[in-house]
Design a protein around this motif. Structure first.
Motif, short mmCIF file in Angstrom:
data_model
loop_
_atom_site.label_atom_id
_atom_site.label_comp_id
_atom_site.label_asym_id
_atom_site.label_seq_id
_atom_site.Cartn_x
_atom_site.Cartn_y
_atom_site.Cartn_z
N THR A 61 0.72 -1.19 -0.05
CA THR A 61 -0.07 0.00 0.05
C THR A 61 0.71 1.21 0.16
O THR A 61 0.36 2.30 -0.38
N PHE A 62 2.14 1.10 0.26
CA PHE A 62 2.90 2.34 0.51
C PHE A 62 3.88 2.29 -0.83
O PHE A 62 3.89 3.31 -1.43
N THR A 63 4.40 1.01 -1.02
CA THR A 63 5.19 1.08 -2.28
C THR A 63 4.29 1.70 -3.72
O THR A 63 4.95 2.11 -4.40
N CYS A 64 3.25 1.00 -3.67
CA CYS A 64 2.46 1.19 -5.10
C CYS A 64 1.86 2.70 -4.99
O CYS A 64 1.95 3.31 -6.17
N TYR A 65 1.74 3.27 -3.85
CA TYR A 65 1.60 4.65 -3.73
C TYR A 65 2.66 5.42 -4.32
O TYR A 65 2.39 6.19 -5.42
N LEU A 66 3.67 5.24 -3.88
CA LEU A 66 5.07 5.82 -4.33
C LEU A 66 5.16 5.80 -5.83
O LEU A 66 5.37 6.59 -6.39
N ASP A 108 -10.58 -6.42 2.10
CA ASP A 108 -9.48 -7.17 1.80
C ASP A 108 -8.49 -6.35 1.45
O ASP A 108 -8.44 -5.19 0.62
N ILE A 109 -7.20 -7.01 1.03
CA ILE A 109 -5.91 -6.20 0.72
C ILE A 109 -6.08 -5.66 -0.68
O ILE A 109 -5.64 -4.48 -0.99
N SER A 110 -6.52 -6.64 -1.69
CA SER A 110 -6.87 -6.12 -3.06
C SER A 110 -7.40 -4.71 -3.32
O SER A 110 -7.16 -3.86 -4.15
N VAL A 111 -8.69 -4.61 -2.54
CA VAL A 111 -9.22 -3.42 -2.50
C VAL A 111 -8.66 -2.10 -2.12
O VAL A 111 -8.50 -1.22 -2.45
N LEU A 112 -8.05 -2.40 -0.75
CA LEU A 112 -6.96 -1.39 -0.19
C LEU A 112 -6.10 -1.00 -1.06
O LEU A 112 -5.84 0.16 -1.21
N VAL A 113 -5.07 -1.77 -1.78
CA VAL A 113 -4.15 -1.61 -2.66
C VAL A 113 -4.69 -0.85 -3.73
O VAL A 113 -4.44 0.25 -4.12
N GLY A 365 13.50 8.30 -4.73
CA GLY A 365 13.46 8.06 -3.31
C GLY A 365 12.98 6.73 -3.23
O GLY A 365 13.42 6.18 -2.36
N GLY A 366 12.42 5.91 -4.34
CA GLY A 366 12.41 4.54 -4.25
C GLY A 366 13.75 3.95 -4.45
O GLY A 366 13.66 2.85 -3.50
N VAL A 367 14.52 4.27 -4.93
CA VAL A 367 15.68 3.57 -5.13
C VAL A 367 16.52 3.95 -3.86
O VAL A 367 17.07 2.89 -3.49
#
Length: 407
Positions: A61-66, A108-113, A365-367
């Motif tokens: 949820t954090f990585t996909c956001y970035l 569920d996690i899929s909807v949250l992501v 930032g991700g790197v």
């Protein structure tokens, strides 16, 4: 008498010129996404337990956001250059609110992501276009002072969001951390609909993929643009490395705790805000390049002190956080000026330039998030050396850009 009547009528008329756009509105646009990103962070462990998933899964949820935030800025820039700033911004804010509603109701996690991805995709539009609108209105030099207010607003949002999200999660549950983004996103959407004029004076004539790629290529081949964009990116990289390492340094090596980390980290956040605020005051006295050089030099001094204390094995809470506060104080000076300088280099492609710059910074930032644990394994001296290298590279990139402008 007629002149007096005309003056009275004019004072009662609502402002319609783009220069009257409130900095409060533009700052609110820019902080919607950083606020939404950080509000949920303290609630992630509880959300993982509630949804029955592992911590590594909830981290998506954090990585996909970035990642979405980075890619979204690449998309929103060309769209805003073609359709105009206002319609793209309104659609983006609407998508941000929809994503927040989806995440708040997730079971569920899929909807949250998915909700987080929509949040970020819409929020990226607000982040990129808020900067673009400032340059549209105030031009290259005038935007520098105004950009400082926006950077300060983002810094405030990033500082208070984890604390606010922690209390919301504790009192009402993790889902409620998405209520505030719904409220803020909706409010900003309504305010933009009513008060934001269209500021794009020269729209691009088509939106074909080939032309968009050529537009990005044109921006990337501008040495001035790259100098400014890489300068602010390298300074941001120093901050990313510190954020990724300092919690572990405090707890594992300085025998501190998370409360001490949070308290001391406020000095870093407040220094960034103070630098951003002062940059708005000094922008009328110093030009963009002198402000960037001043800020980068202050960051270099702070990073040098960090390395010195690491070499002497004298790192404590104060010798760790106060030098970094100087780094971010300098970043408050340099970032708004470097950003406005970069965007202003791309005549007719300001939205593209702004989105590309955001993409470069977030990708960096991700790197850095992946590289920092490896650097810590090499020792604190190696880590602090890399943090020192960041302002050195920033100074080099900006000096090249400054030289190109003079010749």
């Amino acid at each position: 008498a007629s002149t007096l009547l005309t003056m009275k009528i004019q004072t009662k008329m609502p402002p319609s010129h783009p220069s009257t756009v409130s900095m409060a509105l533009l700052s609110a646009m820019a902080l919607t996404s950083p606020l939404a990103l950080n509000l949920f962070v303290p609630a992630m462990p509880d959300a993982a337990r509630s949804l029955g998933v592992d911590i590594s899964i909830i981290q998506l949820t954090f990585t996909c956001y970035l990642l979405t935030l980075a890619i979204g800025q690449l998309i929103s820039g060309p769209l805003a250059d073609f359709f105009g700033r206002k319609p793209v911004l309104l659609w983006g804010l609407a998508l941000h609110v929809i994503g927040s509603v989806l995440a708040a109701s997730a079971q569920d996690i899929s909807v949250l992501v998915a909700g987080r991805v929509f949040q970020a995709l819409g929020g990226s539009t607000a982040m990129a276009l808020a900067r673009t609108v400032i340059v549209d209105i105030h031009g290259r030099q005038g935007a520098a002072g105004k950009m400082g207010y926006m950077v300060m607003a983002i810094a405030i949002a990033q500082s208070i969001a984890p604390t606010l999200g922690g209390f919301l999660n504790l009192w009402y549950g993790w889902n409620t951390t998405f209520i505030l983004p719904i409220v803020i996103g909706s409010s900003v959407w309504l305010a933009a609909l009513k008060w934001l004029p269209e500021t794009c004076q020269q729209k691009s004539d088509n939106l074909k993929l080939g032309r968009v790629l050529r537009q990005y290529g044109s921006v990337l081949t501008s040495s001035e643009y790259l100098g400014y964009a890489l300068s602010t990116t390298f300074i941001a990289a120093a901050f990313y490395m510190f954020v990724g390492s300092s919690p572990y340094i405090v707890i594992n090596q300085l025998q501190g705790n998370s409360a001490q980390f949070g308290s001391w980290f406020l000095s870093v956040s407040f220094a960034f805000m103070a630098g951003s605020f002062l940059s708005t005051r000094l922008a009328q006295r110093l030009n963009i390049d002198r402000m960037v050089m001043l800020g980068n030099s202050l960051s270099l001094i702070g990073a040098s002190l960090l390395l010195l204390f690491a070499l002497k094995d004298a790192l404590t809470l104060d010798t760790l956080f106060l030098p970094m506060a100087l780094v971010t104080f300098g970043r408050g000076f340099s970032q708004p000026n470097a950003q406005s300088g970069a965007i202003a280099c791309a005549t007719g492609s300001a939205g593209t330039a702004s989105g590309l710059m955001g993409f470069i910074q977030l990708l960096t930032g991700g790197v850095m998030a992946q590289v920092t644990p490896w650097l810590m394994e090499q020792g604190l001296v190696a880590l602090m050396s890399c943090i020192l290298a960041a302002p050195l590279l920033a100074i080099g990139c900006h000096s090249y850009s400054w030289h190109r402008r003079r010749v």
